[in-house]
Design a protein around this motif. Structure first.
Motif, PDB file in Angstrom:
ATOM      1  N   ARG A   1      23.271 -57.492 -13.716  1.00  0.00           N
ATOM      2  CA  ARG A   1      22.953 -58.918 -13.619  1.00  0.00           C
ATOM      3  C   ARG A   1      21.538 -59.072 -13.076  1.00  0.00           C
ATOM      4  NH1 ARG A   1      27.416 -61.307  -9.888  1.00  0.00           N
ATOM      5  NH2 ARG A   1      27.010 -59.307  -8.851  1.00  0.00           N
ATOM      6  N   GLN A   2      20.701 -59.736 -13.818  1.00  0.00           N
ATOM      7  CA  GLN A   2      19.305 -59.884 -13.421  1.00  0.00           C
ATOM      8  C   GLN A   2      19.198 -60.469 -12.009  1.00  0.00           C
ATOM      9  OE1 GLN A   2      16.957 -62.137 -16.179  1.00  0.00           O
ATOM     10  NE2 GLN A   2      15.011 -61.626 -15.199  1.00  0.00           N
ATOM     11  N   GLY A   3      18.354 -59.838 -11.184  1.00  0.00           N
ATOM     12  CA  GLY A   3      18.165 -60.283  -9.812  1.00  0.00           C
ATOM     13  C   GLY A   3      19.125 -59.651  -8.822  1.00  0.00           C
ATOM     14  N   GLU A   4      20.114 -58.894  -9.316  1.00  0.00           N
ATOM     15  CA  GLU A   4      21.100 -58.265  -8.433  1.00  0.00           C
ATOM     16  C   GLU A   4      20.440 -57.133  -7.642  1.00  0.00           C
ATOM     17  OE1 GLU A   4      25.436 -55.962  -8.799  1.00  0.00           O
ATOM     18  OE2 GLU A   4      24.295 -56.521 -10.595  1.00  0.00           O
ATOM     19  N   SER A   5      20.693 -57.112  -6.338  1.00  0.00           N
ATOM     20  CA  SER A   5      20.160 -56.049  -5.476  1.00  0.00           C
ATOM     21  C   SER A   5      21.118 -54.868  -5.457  1.00  0.00           C
ATOM     22  CB  SER A   5      19.963 -56.562  -4.044  1.00  0.00           C
ATOM     23  OG  SER A   5      18.989 -57.586  -4.011  1.00  0.00           O
TER      24      SER A   5
ATOM     25  N   THR B   1      13.902 -52.575 -11.096  1.00  0.00           N
ATOM     26  CA  THR B   1      12.544 -52.532 -10.565  1.00  0.00           C
ATOM     27  C   THR B   1      12.586 -51.976  -9.149  1.00  0.00           C
ATOM     28  OG1 THR B   1      11.847 -54.426 -11.891  1.00  0.00           O
ATOM     29  CG2 THR B   1      10.497 -53.874  -9.983  1.00  0.00           C
TER      30      THR B   1
ATOM     31  N   ALA C   1      16.218 -55.845 -13.295  1.00  0.00           N
ATOM     32  CA  ALA C   1      15.225 -56.644 -14.020  1.00  0.00           C
ATOM     33  C   ALA C   1      15.818 -57.215 -15.297  1.00  0.00           C
ATOM     34  CB  ALA C   1      14.004 -55.780 -14.347  1.00  0.00           C
ATOM     35  N   SER C   2      16.846 -56.532 -15.831  1.00  0.00           N
ATOM     36  CA  SER C   2      17.559 -56.992 -17.028  1.00  0.00           C
ATOM     37  C   SER C   2      18.904 -56.286 -17.046  1.00  0.00           C
ATOM     38  CB  SER C   2      16.751 -56.662 -18.293  1.00  0.00           C
ATOM     39  OG  SER C   2      16.713 -55.267 -18.519  1.00  0.00           O
TER      40      SER C   2
ATOM     41  N   THR D   1       9.129 -50.672 -13.146  1.00  0.00           N
ATOM     42  CA  THR D   1      10.326 -51.010 -13.915  1.00  0.00           C
ATOM     43  C   THR D   1      10.800 -49.782 -14.685  1.00  0.00           C
ATOM     44  OG1 THR D   1       9.645 -53.327 -14.144  1.00  0.00           O
ATOM     45  CG2 THR D   1      11.287 -52.500 -15.696  1.00  0.00           C
TER      46      THR D   1
ATOM     47  N   CYS E   1      16.476 -51.432  -4.941  1.00  0.00           N
ATOM     48  CA  CYS E   1      15.934 -51.868  -6.230  1.00  0.00           C
ATOM     49  C   CYS E   1      16.620 -53.152  -6.657  1.00  0.00           C
ATOM     50  CB  CYS E   1      16.090 -50.778  -7.292  1.00  0.00           C
ATOM     51  SG  CYS E   1      17.798 -50.340  -7.670  1.00  0.00           S
ATOM     52  N   VAL E   2      16.077 -53.770  -7.689  1.00  0.00           N
ATOM     53  CA  VAL E   2      16.598 -55.043  -8.192  1.00  0.00           C
ATOM     54  C   VAL E   2      16.725 -54.946  -9.711  1.00  0.00           C
ATOM     55  CG1 VAL E   2      16.149 -57.514  -8.433  1.00  0.00           C
ATOM     56  CG2 VAL E   2      15.539 -56.334  -6.307  1.00  0.00           C
TER      57      VAL E   2
END
Length: 352
Positions: free
Chosen positions: A269-273, A253, A247-248, A258, A244-245
């Motif tokens: 951290r947004q975008g963190e995998s 997500t 989203a905020s 979401t 997942c990633v």
């Protein structure tokens, strides 16, 4: 009842370190289960406690007495092995009383101890039989009885149910649990079967690669694992893990869905995998956002069914269904309840 303490215990075979500094305190009368995959060091650790493996460094204390360098028979322990190791030419009574005979106890004393152990294990009617006349479950009870007559400070069990069939495993597992309640003696039990660990233990010690990953009550490890390894090892069927990633700060997500996680204390951290974990039994409620899944395979177990499918075409997911009779090819909505979602970072550590 006696306590047992391991302090910075290590074991090496040449340059290979298999036990890497184990610290553990077991309270009197506690039933502790060592669990983990093959090669994690659980049996080696048990054999070190028993005195069957030489300690490279660290100390072992039983009843507040340093036994690290003592011979097995001086440690106040009794061990039940995976193999029954019964003398075929001796009767059940003679097998159970053999250790007392070697120790010089009088025959009436030996008989009394054997009869009491047989009463506890409900094998009094078998005392005059030879091992060849017994079933596997009966032989294992005789092996346990042989340990009981010694009245040890600590019982050690090394995968004692591995040689039994499924039905006998369940029956003997219940008998061991009752035995602990009856004797109220400290017990350490090694198994690779997490179901045995969950049903028997006061506390579970999860081992991997010679270190302790987590120690806790069965429900604590199930509800609050420290890392992805413990989360995946404890629980049957195993937990689902999905990439997942973020989203905020408190949303992730997964497969286009979401999910808000207001209970998180850590700001993402947004975008963190990362990796999401959710148990199959927590995917059959009504809370949380849902996603459609096409069923590939259904394992029917009567009251429940294990439903296998794919999210987004390439993410395998297992759902435990209880209120429906799904079939392969059906489409179902799978809800993700935020209260049952776990997050793990790239190292597998829990994000809380």
């Amino acid at each position: 009842m006696s306590n047992l303490t391991l302090k910075n215990l290590k074991k090496s075979y040449g340059a290979v370190e298999v036990i890497k500094g184990v610290d553990l305190a077991i309270t009197p009368g506690e039933f502790v289960v060592f669990v983990g995959p093959s090669g994690c060091g659980k049996s080696t650790l048990l054999r070190m406690i028993a005195g069957l493996e030489v300690v490279t460094s660290g100390t072992i204390e039983i009843a507040d007495r340093d036994v690290t360098q003592l011979e097995p028979y001086d440690r106040g322990i009794a061990m039940v092995f995976q193999s029954y190791a019964l003398y075929p030419h001796m009767t059940v009574a003679e097998n159970m009383g053999f250790a007392l005979r070697l120790a010089g106890h009088a025959k009436p004393e030996r008989r009394k101890a054997v009869e009491e152990a047989a009463r506890i294990l409900q094998i009094g009617h078998l005392l005059d039989r030879k091992p060849a006349q017994l079933s596997g479950g009966q032989r294992q009870r005789v092996a346990i009885g042989r340990s009981i007559v010694r009245q040890p400070d600590v019982f050690l069990f090394d995968e004692p149910l591995s040689n039994l069939d499924a039905e006998l495993r369940v029956q003997t597992r219940i008998e061991i649990a009752r035995l602990h309640q009856t004797l109220d003696t400290t017990m350490i039990y090694v198994t690779h079967d997490q179901t045995e660990a969950m049903t028997l233990a006061d506390r579970i010690v999860v081992l991997r690669g010679g270190i302790i990953e987590q120690v806790g009550a069965p429900t604590d490890l199930y509800d609050d694992p420290d890392n992805a390894f413990v989360a995946g090892f404890i629980g049957s069927p195993a937990m689902n893990f999905l990439p997942c990633v973020a989203a905020s700060a408190n949303e992730v997500t997964v497969a286009g869905l979401t999910i808000a996680l207001p209970q998180l204390q850590t700001q993402l951290r947004q975008g963190e995998s990362m990796k999401m974990g959710i148990r199959p039994e927590h995917l059959n409620g009504t809370n949380g956002p849902s996603v459609a899944m096409k069923i590939d395979v259904v394992e029917q177990l009567g009251a429940t069914a294990f439903v296998h499918g794919m999210l987004g075409g390439d993410l395998p997911l297992l759902v435990e269904a209880r209120a429906m009779r799904p079939k392969a090819g059906d489409m179902i909505n799978v809800p993700f309840d935020p209260q049952h979602v776990f997050l793990f970072d790239a190292n597998g550590d829990r994000i809380r």
